[in-house]
Write a protein that holds these residues in place. Structure first.
Motif, PDB file in Angstrom:
ATOM      1  N   ARG A  77      34.301  18.138 -14.664  1.00 42.66           N
ATOM      2  CA  ARG A  77      34.166  17.436 -14.370  1.00 42.66           C
ATOM      3  C   ARG A  77      35.948  16.066 -14.136  1.00 42.66           C
ATOM      4  O   ARG A  77      36.486  16.623 -15.094  1.00 42.66           O
ATOM      5  CB  ARG A  77      33.447  16.230 -14.641  1.00 42.66           C
ATOM      6  CG  ARG A  77      34.375  15.501 -15.559  1.00 42.66           C
ATOM      7  CD  ARG A  77      32.919  14.341 -15.656  1.00 42.66           C
ATOM      8  NE  ARG A  77      32.943  13.123 -16.990  1.00 42.66           N
ATOM      9  CZ  ARG A  77      34.222  12.508 -17.013  1.00 42.66           C
ATOM     10  NH1 ARG A  77      35.118  12.258 -16.729  1.00 42.66           N
ATOM     11  NH2 ARG A  77      34.316  11.992 -18.418  1.00 42.66           N
ATOM     12  N   THR A  78      35.746  16.123 -12.695  1.00 38.31           N
ATOM     13  CA  THR A  78      37.031  15.517 -12.487  1.00 38.31           C
ATOM     14  C   THR A  78      36.865  14.042 -12.898  1.00 38.31           C
ATOM     15  O   THR A  78      36.080  12.702 -12.558  1.00 38.31           O
ATOM     16  CB  THR A  78      36.979  15.552 -10.815  1.00 38.31           C
ATOM     17  OG1 THR A  78      36.371  14.633 -10.468  1.00 38.31           O
ATOM     18  CG2 THR A  78      37.197  17.298 -10.790  1.00 38.31           C
ATOM     19  N   SER A  79      38.055  13.980 -13.110  1.00 40.06           N
ATOM     20  CA  SER A  79      38.572  12.060 -14.156  1.00 40.06           C
ATOM     21  C   SER A  79      40.193  11.801 -13.592  1.00 40.06           C
ATOM     22  O   SER A  79      40.899  12.341 -13.580  1.00 40.06           O
ATOM     23  CB  SER A  79      38.715  12.439 -15.300  1.00 40.06           C
ATOM     24  OG  SER A  79      38.685  11.095 -15.998  1.00 40.06           O
TER      25      SER A  79
ATOM     26  N   GLU B  52      32.382  18.369 -19.113  1.00 42.93           N
ATOM     27  CA  GLU B  52      30.848  17.892 -19.492  1.00 42.93           C
ATOM     28  C   GLU B  52      29.850  18.473 -19.959  1.00 42.93           C
ATOM     29  O   GLU B  52      29.376  19.829 -19.777  1.00 42.93           O
ATOM     30  CB  GLU B  52      31.357  17.137 -17.699  1.00 42.93           C
ATOM     31  CG  GLU B  52      29.928  16.486 -17.802  1.00 42.93           C
ATOM     32  CD  GLU B  52      30.145  15.979 -15.961  1.00 42.93           C
ATOM     33  OE1 GLU B  52      29.322  15.126 -16.138  1.00 42.93           O
ATOM     34  OE2 GLU B  52      29.653  16.974 -15.177  1.00 42.93           O
TER      35      GLU B  52
ATOM     36  N   VAL C 132      37.901  17.443 -17.000  1.00 43.85           N
ATOM     37  CA  VAL C 132      37.178  16.788 -18.208  1.00 43.85           C
ATOM     38  C   VAL C 132      35.879  17.862 -19.438  1.00 43.85           C
ATOM     39  O   VAL C 132      35.213  18.095 -17.178  1.00 43.85           O
ATOM     40  CB  VAL C 132      37.081  15.663 -18.127  1.00 43.85           C
ATOM     41  CG1 VAL C 132      36.688  15.082 -19.572  1.00 43.85           C
ATOM     42  CG2 VAL C 132      38.218  14.831 -17.958  1.00 43.85           C
TER      43      VAL C 132
ATOM     44  N   LEU D 288      44.411  13.583 -10.726  1.00 44.19           N
ATOM     45  CA  LEU D 288      42.829  14.355 -11.066  1.00 44.19           C
ATOM     46  C   LEU D 288      43.079  15.435 -12.177  1.00 44.19           C
ATOM     47  O   LEU D 288      44.025  15.598 -12.200  1.00 44.19           O
ATOM     48  CB  LEU D 288      41.862  14.946  -9.735  1.00 44.19           C
ATOM     49  CG  LEU D 288      41.378  14.105  -8.886  1.00 44.19           C
ATOM     50  CD1 LEU D 288      41.108  14.402  -7.109  1.00 44.19           C
ATOM     51  CD2 LEU D 288      40.488  13.078  -9.484  1.00 44.19           C
TER      52      LEU D 288
ATOM     53  N   VAL E 114      42.967  10.265 -14.228  1.00 42.96           N
ATOM     54  CA  VAL E 114      44.004   9.845 -15.242  1.00 42.96           C
ATOM     55  C   VAL E 114      45.095   9.416 -15.078  1.00 42.96           C
ATOM     56  O   VAL E 114      45.299   9.677 -13.799  1.00 42.96           O
ATOM     57  CB  VAL E 114      44.024  11.451 -16.328  1.00 42.96           C
ATOM     58  CG1 VAL E 114      44.838  10.764 -17.361  1.00 42.96           C
ATOM     59  CG2 VAL E 114      42.865  12.037 -16.298  1.00 42.96           C
TER      60      VAL E 114
ATOM     61  N   LYS F  16      41.715   7.037 -19.806  1.00 42.75           N
ATOM     62  CA  LYS F  16      41.200   8.111 -18.349  1.00 42.75           C
ATOM     63  C   LYS F  16      39.735   7.722 -17.598  1.00 42.75           C
ATOM     64  O   LYS F  16      39.370   6.601 -17.548  1.00 42.75           O
ATOM     65  CB  LYS F  16      40.752   9.284 -19.107  1.00 42.75           C
ATOM     66  CG  LYS F  16      41.379  10.402 -20.446  1.00 42.75           C
ATOM     67  CD  LYS F  16      40.808  11.665 -20.715  1.00 42.75           C
ATOM     68  CE  LYS F  16      41.445  12.529 -21.153  1.00 42.75           C
ATOM     69  NZ  LYS F  16      41.871  13.455 -21.994  1.00 42.75           N
ATOM     70  N   ASP F  17      39.337   8.663 -16.813  1.00 43.63           N
ATOM     71  CA  ASP F  17      38.410   7.897 -15.678  1.00 43.63           C
ATOM     72  C   ASP F  17      38.608   6.270 -15.249  1.00 43.63           C
ATOM     73  O   ASP F  17      37.848   5.054 -15.185  1.00 43.63           O
ATOM     74  CB  ASP F  17      36.864   7.394 -16.450  1.00 43.63           C
ATOM     75  CG  ASP F  17      36.310   8.897 -17.388  1.00 43.63           C
ATOM     76  OD1 ASP F  17      36.462   9.746 -16.651  1.00 43.63           O
ATOM     77  OD2 ASP F  17      35.595   8.612 -18.023  1.00 43.63           O
TER      78      ASP F  17
ATOM     79  N   SER G 171      30.119  15.819 -26.244  1.00 41.42           N
ATOM     80  CA  SER G 171      30.571  14.757 -25.212  1.00 41.42           C
ATOM     81  C   SER G 171      30.967  13.935 -25.792  1.00 41.42           C
ATOM     82  O   SER G 171      32.136  13.073 -25.758  1.00 41.42           O
ATOM     83  CB  SER G 171      29.848  13.880 -24.441  1.00 41.42           C
ATOM     84  OG  SER G 171      28.452  13.050 -24.626  1.00 41.42           O
TER      85      SER G 171
END
Length: 721
Positions: free
Chosen positions: A71-73, A165, A163, A160, A75, A136-137, A313
């Motif tokens: 998934r995109t996070s 998942e 990460v 972006l 940062v 992050k996030d 996770s």
């Protein structure tokens, strides 16, 4: 000029010439022989690398559902090569950043400091030229506050990042595995190998901030999943300041791994196990159970479940010491351990397929021959009983399997033990022992690793006479010490006394291959046998498919991000069982009788099963375990007329096989074939083709979408089972 002066001049000339020759030779070595090496060293001193991690490939089930994806996070990172050159070392910028992300300046400085022997976490293990992620996030508002005001945040970036998942939470966690930062030993090994091969450090697979698979499939197929990191080579001056870019290589995404495992069947297995454990008394979180589903025609692993489980996770971004201790704690059932392929114990009556194959294939027992199913059997000072002392009179081996008569198989094994020379402690010489029961067990895969593509598999134990002698030699001192000192750590005095008696006996004659234990071996009990649920499933698959022992495989194919099939994993034959086909057919029919014939130990559970459409063959097992309640087993295959699947379930510390394990097996078959519910596998068959693999929605350049990438099935909102 006298002779003394002349001699000294000659010596000086020789020294001068020698020095010139030595210097010239050294220059030749440096510039010609080792020139390439020193040019690389000089280049390394001039260039610093900034690594962009490659997006890892997805792990997909057999129908394309993403069990692991990216998934995109958002940062937020600090570039120390910029902030360190500021007058205050970036303090003012950090104060501005603190107000945006809600992190104290002290915590920011801890995260960006370099790790060392005396610097504890949090700290940065990567390159000093690599931006250090500190949040992050992050929210879009936080990222925009930084992006829109670069003058206020020099050296701070918001980007972006991919990460890992796990959309189904703890589902199949033991099989999927998790990631962790690359270890220093791995980096050192890589450096040594590159140096040996004469390659530059930029050719390495790992970098200082790399994440690598350290468990499960993430570890076994790490090379295929990880891809190739992007590397930007920055030119620096003698003060370490960036002066330009020497090269820039874009990252290459990793390949996707398609499995034989099916998300729907796996979910059904874990949910059924959980429902059973929740009914048992005691501490539910410490209760354990496992299930295995194999494709008998290929060895493909359709499901491999073990409870308690964990959510992978928890390892994303680094796991705390407290969480890791909790996952390793026996009081919690050791969630990191998979009972399906790493746990072993007695198999109980499910092991009687081995004894039946031995009796008919090697000892001459006939299909219609009858043997006395007496209430008890006396062997020396030991008395062996049928379950609850039942007696059925003279019956065939077919009936012995259906009603699970113990003493018939005990007698076969004891007679064979006598033919092999009994204790063999009298005058010899003796002929080599045939050990037919041990031989057959090993042919069916017991006592050795199955070869599944997962790390840490247990090999179990099938102990023959030679191994018994070896084990005793290794443990004799321990036995004798315990015989003298007892078991003071055991709280129950009666149990401690019994253990001390065992130790005293083993100290004196533990090297002898005991006749009683040999008889127990034939019914899946005793000190000479320990099996894993996976090994039992492999053995039942060999009976179901006509004698082929396959290596279980989770991996089905490796597929690139553009859909190209990189590699297909063909079935791997481990061995063949040397048993006549008619004997294997006889055993299959007897196991069918377990679920359908009067007196069958599984008929109560499968009374409402559509046996005329999907006939099931199986065997109950109730294994006795010292100091615990019985372990409930049920091993099965279906359909009997054309076997496709083997399902094995084990529930330790519970009770009878028909009471706990068999209902779980039934639930799994209901999910596979769609009995009373939608079928997890349409038509009850594994997919004939590979799923269509779409681009990972978590890849930074990919489109955003709802649901798991790679397939239509969305994860349950509350996680899996």
């Amino acid at each position: 000029m006298n002779d003394g002066v002349r001699l000294r001049l000659v010596i000086l000339r020789v020294l001068a010439v020698s020095l010139l020759v030595t210097l010239g030779a050294r220059l030749w070595v440096l510039q010609v022989l080792d020139g390439a090496h020193y040019r690389r060293v000089a280049e390394d001193n001039r260039v610093r690398e900034v690594v962009t991690p490659a997006p890892r490939g997805m792990i997909l089930d057999d129908q394309g559902a993403a069990l692991v994806r990216n998934r995109t996070s958002l940062v937020i990172s600090v570039n120390r090569s910029t902030t360190d050159r500021q007058r205050d070392g970036g303090k003012a910028v950090f104060e501005q950043l603190s107000s945006v992300i809600g992190m104290s300046v002290a915590d920011i400085e801890k995260k960006i400091r370099f790790c060392g022997p005396k610097v504890p976490q949090p700290c940065w293990t990567g390159s000093p030229y690599q931006p250090v992620p500190i949040a992050k996030d992050a929210t879009p508002q936080q990222a925009l506050a930084i992006i829109e005001h670069p003058d206020r945040f020099p050296g701070i970036t918001a980007d972006l990042e991919a990460v890992r998942e796990y959309p189904y939470g703890p589902l199949a966690a033991h099989e999927l595995g998790y990631l962790a930062p690359v270890s220093q030993s791995q980096l050192d090994q890589q450096t040594a190998q590159l140096k040996k091969d004469g390659k530059p450090s930029s050719d390495g697979t790992y970098h200082l901030n790399s994440l690598v698979g350290v468990a499960g499939l993430e570890s076994v197929y790490d090379t295929a999943l990880r891809g190739v990191d992007g590397v930007q080579a920055l030119e620096v001056d003698r003060f370490g300041r960036v002066s330009g870019t020497a090269s820039n290589t874009a990252p290459v995404a990793g390949d996707n791994l398609v499995l034989n495992l099916d998300q729907g069947v796996q979910t059904a297995a874990e949910q059924a196990l959980r429902a059973t454990l929740d009914k048992l008394p005691g501490d539910a979180k410490a209760r354990t159970a496992s299930a295995v589903v194999l494709n008998v025609k290929t060895g493909g692993v359709v499901a491999l479940a073990s409870l308690p489980s964990y959510d992978p996770s928890v390892f994303v971004g680094g796991i705390s010491q407290q969480d890791y201790q909790s996952l390793s704690d026996p009081a919690n059932g050791i969630p990191l351990l998979s009972r399906a392929y790493q746990g072993t114990g007695p198999a109980g009556s499910t092991f009687k397929i081995v004894s039946t194959a031995t009796a008919m294939g090697l000892l001459g027992a006939k299909p219609d021959q009858k043997f006395p199913c007496s209430p008890t059997l006396q062997i020396g000072s030991q008395t062996f009983h049928n379950f609850e002392g039942e007696s059925a009179g003279p019956i065939t081996l077919h009936q012995a399997l259906v009603i699970s008569c113990d003493v018939i198989f005990d007698q076969f094994a004891y007679d064979e033990w006598l033919r092999d020379g009994g204790l063999r402690n009298g005058k010899g010489p003796y002929q080599p022992a045939a050990e037919n029961f041990v031989k057959m067990a090993k042919e069916m895969g017991f006592g050795s690793k199955s070869g599944i593509d997962l790390p840490g598999e247990s090999s179990g134990a099938v102990v023959d006479r030679a191994q018994a002698q070896q084990v005793w030699s290794e443990l004799k001192d321990s036995y004798c010490r315990r015989a003298k000192n007892g078991y003071p750590e055991e709280k129950d005095p009666a149990t401690a006394k019994r253990y001390q008696q065992y130790a005293a006996e083993a100290c004196v004659d533990g090297y002898l291959y005991n006749g009683g234990a040999a008889a127990q071996f034939a019914i899946g009990q005793g000190q000479y046998l320990s099996v894993s649920p996976l090994q039992l499933a492999v053995a039942y698959a060999s009976v179901a498919n006509g004698g082929t022992v396959y290596e279980p495989q989770l991996a089905k194919a490796i597929v690139s991000s553009d859909g190209t099939v990189v590699k297909r994993f063909a079935p791997v034959v481990k061995s063949k069982v040397d048993v006549p086909p008619d004997v294997l057919g006889y055993i299959r029919e007897a196991l069918h009788g377990v679920t359908t014939e009067p007196g069958g130990t599984g008929t109560g559970v499968f009374a409402d099963w559509p046996s005329n459409i999907i006939p099931i063959g199986g065997k109950t097992g109730t294994a006795e375990v010292e100091g615990h309640k019985d372990t409930s087993w049920f091993a099965s295959f279906a359909p009997v007329n054309d076997p496709q699947y083997v399902v094995v379930v084990s529930v330790p510390d519970s009770g009878q096989g028909a009471m706990y394990a068999a209902p779980v097996v039934k639930s799994i078959y209901q999910a596979i074939f769609g009995v009373g519910r939608p079928a997890a596998l349409p038509g009850g068959l594994p997919p004939a083709t590979l799923p269509s693999v779409v681009h990972d929605t978590g890849a930074i350049s990919g489109p955003q979408a709802n649901g798991p990438a790679g397939g239509p099935r969305a994860p349950p909102s509350s996680g899996a089972g």
